[in-house]
Design a protein around this motif. Structure first.
Motif: not given
Length: 173
Positions: A82, A89, A108-110, A114
């Motif tokens: 997390m 970023d 990366r996240s969505r 990121s």
């Protein structure tokens, strides 16, 4: 890989401990992702990756690590995956280079912009990632170590119990 990495490209060496023991050597690709490669080198040279676990490992897909905030052995492993570093970023550096066995990609996240510190190593090709994630290197030695990394369970590949870890990470130029 679509293009060949320069012979003088930096090498990332990851000493893995746990069910897997040994060193994975990765030729980094600043020609494909200069900012992502620079970030990984910066974190490796600062010792930020030392002691960080492989928190998400999906058989036939990939092994993910690099959470320098929550992914250290001995910390609360429920948060592993997390976090990132204290650095900002990164903007995406997507290319047409395919995600094949041995490729190092940036997690990366969505949001495409990121990526921070986490990365993954491919067990097998994953064409659905092509052009959607940043390729920043490829394994040149240590496939036996990669293949021995402790696998996770369930659809998200969370590693239960004691995950394998990156005991030491260094850059060879």
């Amino acid at each position: 890989m679509a293009a060949k990495a320069a012979d003088d490209a930096p090498i990332l060496e990851i000493d893995v401990e746990g069910e897997a023991n040994g060193t994975i050597r990765i030729r980094l690709r600043p020609d494909l992702a200069p900012n992502h490669v620079r970030r990984v080198i910066e974190l490796a040279e600062a010792g930020a990756y030392d002691g960080v676990v492989f928190h998400r490992v999906i058989d036939g897909f990939m092994a993910q690590t690099g959470d320098v905030e929550f992914g250290r052995m001995g910390s609360d492993m429920r948060q592993a995956g997390m976090g990132g570093s204290s650095l900002p970023d990164l903007e995406a550096e997507f290319t047409a280079t395919p995600f094949t066995r041995g490729v190092m990609g940036m997690a990366r996240s969505r949001s495409p912009n990121s990526a921070n510190s986490q990365f993954f190593l491919m067990f097998a090709p994953a064409p659905h990632l092509d052009g959607q994630y940043t390729v920043l290197g490829e394994i040149i030695d240590g496939f036996d170590v990669l293949d021995a990394i402790k696998r996770g369970t369930g659809p998200n590949g969370a590693v239960i119990g004691r995950p394998d870890m990156m005991a030491a990470v260094r850059v060879v130029r």
